[in-house]
Design a protein around this motif. Structure first.
Motif, PDB file in Angstrom:
ATOM      1  N   ALA A   1      44.818  60.050 -16.793  1.00  0.00           N
ATOM      2  CA  ALA A   1      45.669  61.239 -16.935  1.00  0.00           C
ATOM      3  C   ALA A   1      46.738  61.004 -17.994  1.00  0.00           C
ATOM      4  N   VAL A   2      47.321  59.795 -18.013  1.00  0.00           N
ATOM      5  CA  VAL A   2      48.306  59.460 -19.037  1.00  0.00           C
ATOM      6  C   VAL A   2      47.646  59.432 -20.406  1.00  0.00           C
ATOM      7  N   ARG A   3      46.477  58.828 -20.488  1.00  0.00           N
ATOM      8  CA  ARG A   3      45.768  58.719 -21.765  1.00  0.00           C
ATOM      9  C   ARG A   3      45.475  60.099 -22.371  1.00  0.00           C
ATOM     10  N   GLY A   4      45.222  61.076 -21.504  1.00  0.00           N
ATOM     11  CA  GLY A   4      44.944  62.425 -21.978  1.00  0.00           C
ATOM     12  C   GLY A   4      46.177  63.286 -22.146  1.00  0.00           C
ATOM     13  N   ASN A   5      47.368  62.719 -21.852  1.00  0.00           N
ATOM     14  CA  ASN A   5      48.631  63.462 -21.967  1.00  0.00           C
ATOM     15  C   ASN A   5      48.647  64.685 -21.055  1.00  0.00           C
ATOM     16  N   HIS A   6      48.105  64.516 -19.848  1.00  0.00           N
ATOM     17  CA  HIS A   6      48.030  65.612 -18.883  1.00  0.00           C
ATOM     18  C   HIS A   6      49.217  65.500 -17.919  1.00  0.00           C
ATOM     19  N   VAL A   7      50.309  66.151 -18.278  1.00  0.00           N
ATOM     20  CA  VAL A   7      51.568  65.982 -17.570  1.00  0.00           C
ATOM     21  C   VAL A   7      51.455  66.408 -16.102  1.00  0.00           C
ATOM     22  N   LYS A   8      50.892  67.593 -15.846  1.00  0.00           N
ATOM     23  CA  LYS A   8      50.783  68.093 -14.478  1.00  0.00           C
ATOM     24  C   LYS A   8      49.907  67.184 -13.623  1.00  0.00           C
ATOM     25  N   CYS A   9      48.869  66.669 -14.218  1.00  0.00           N
ATOM     26  CA  CYS A   9      47.983  65.776 -13.483  1.00  0.00           C
ATOM     27  C   CYS A   9      48.693  64.459 -13.147  1.00  0.00           C
ATOM     28  N   VAL A  10      49.471  63.963 -14.091  1.00  0.00           N
ATOM     29  CA  VAL A  10      50.254  62.751 -13.836  1.00  0.00           C
ATOM     30  C   VAL A  10      51.223  62.984 -12.690  1.00  0.00           C
ATOM     31  N   GLU A  11      51.889  64.131 -12.708  1.00  0.00           N
ATOM     32  CA  GLU A  11      52.835  64.462 -11.633  1.00  0.00           C
ATOM     33  C   GLU A  11      52.124  64.502 -10.282  1.00  0.00           C
ATOM     34  N   ALA A  12      50.953  65.134 -10.235  1.00  0.00           N
ATOM     35  CA  ALA A  12      50.227  65.265  -8.975  1.00  0.00           C
ATOM     36  C   ALA A  12      49.799  63.897  -8.442  1.00  0.00           C
ATOM     37  N   LEU A  13      49.316  63.052  -9.322  1.00  0.00           N
ATOM     38  CA  LEU A  13      48.861  61.725  -8.892  1.00  0.00           C
ATOM     39  C   LEU A  13      50.030  60.868  -8.415  1.00  0.00           C
ATOM     40  N   LEU A  14      51.148  60.912  -9.124  1.00  0.00           N
ATOM     41  CA  LEU A  14      52.317  60.140  -8.696  1.00  0.00           C
ATOM     42  C   LEU A  14      52.851  60.647  -7.364  1.00  0.00           C
ATOM     43  N   ALA A  15      52.835  61.970  -7.176  1.00  0.00           N
ATOM     44  CA  ALA A  15      53.325  62.545  -5.920  1.00  0.00           C
ATOM     45  C   ALA A  15      52.477  62.109  -4.733  1.00  0.00           C
ATOM     46  N   ARG A  16      51.207  61.793  -5.002  1.00  0.00           N
ATOM     47  CA  ARG A  16      50.313  61.353  -3.923  1.00  0.00           C
ATOM     48  C   ARG A  16      50.235  59.836  -3.802  1.00  0.00           C
TER      49      ARG A  16
END
Length: 238
Positions: free
Chosen positions: A175-190
């Protein structure tokens, strides 16, 4: 000094096979005007010689012949009982059947962001824990594409959020590699692990800094700050 680019081995090096589509139908294959037309029917039809009198309102085919429905009775019409049940599809086996790469239908749907297909497959028993031949997972590929809604659906099925593939890539790293901010947020929240390193040695924060993804860096920094604040124990007043 310019930030060092991460090693190429973080991203999947093998390309996802792209289905090939056939050429459009060749107009030259169409039957010329005036040729016989093939008629599809739910019932067997036989060509009766001669020219019997057609039914009222029915159109007779060219050539002086008519089509007549078969009068052969079916087993059901004869009252025969079926002695054996017809073969049934093994739905559980088909829905989780991998291809030559080890990709299941769910992995493919997750990789291409087909959320309705993902939802349908999960409802019908698709296993989100299956890994492909190179340890690719539905969650990692959805994270790579930035499909946050699909990531959420998969995490609801208790998949391993820190699953790693052949080069140590995790869903968060992709997710970081793709610069997908919302996805990074969702994964960190979980609860995705920020300390996991890929085989190239990069952590999620290292990767964000090296690529210059400032919004992703900010998301990670905010998450770390929240972790520190939640771990602070208030001093007992005396």
């Amino acid at each position: 000094m310019e930030p060092t680019q991460p090693a190429e081995d973080l991203s999947l090096t093998q390309q996802l096979p792209i289905p090939e589509f056939g050429d459009p139908e060749d107009p030259s294959d169409e039957a010329p005007d005036g040729s016989d037309t093939v008629v599809l029917s739910l019932f067997p039809c036989t060509l009766e010689p001669g020219n019997p009198e057609p039914d009222a309102g029915a159109s007779s085919p060219q050539g002086g012949s008519s089509l007549k429905h078969s009068t052969t009775l079916t087993n059901r019409q004869r009252g025969n009982e079926v002695s054996a049940l017809p073969a049934t599809l093994d739905c559980d086996n088909l829905i989780n059947k991998p291809d030559e790469h080890g990709f299941t239908p769910l992995i493919w749907a997750s990789a291409f962001g087909e959320i309705e297909t993902v939802r349908f497959l999960l409802e019908w028993g698709a296993d989100p824990h299956i890994l492909a031949k190179e340890r690719e997972s539905a969650l990692s590929l959805a994270s790579m594409g930035g499909y946050t809604d699909i990531v959420g659906l998969l995490l609801e099925r208790d998949v391993d959020i820190n699953i790693y593939d052949w080069n140590g890539g995790t869903p968060l790293l992709y997710a970081v590699r793709g610069n997908h901010v919302k996805c990074v947020e969702a994964l960190l929240a979980r609860g995705a692990d920020l300390t996991t390193e890929a085989d190239s040695g990069y952590t999620p924060m290292d990767l964000a800094v090296a690529l210059g993804y400032r919004k992703v860096q900010q998301v990670i920094e905010n998450h770390i700050l929240k972790l520190f604040q939640s771990n602070l124990v208030p001093a007992d007043p005396e």
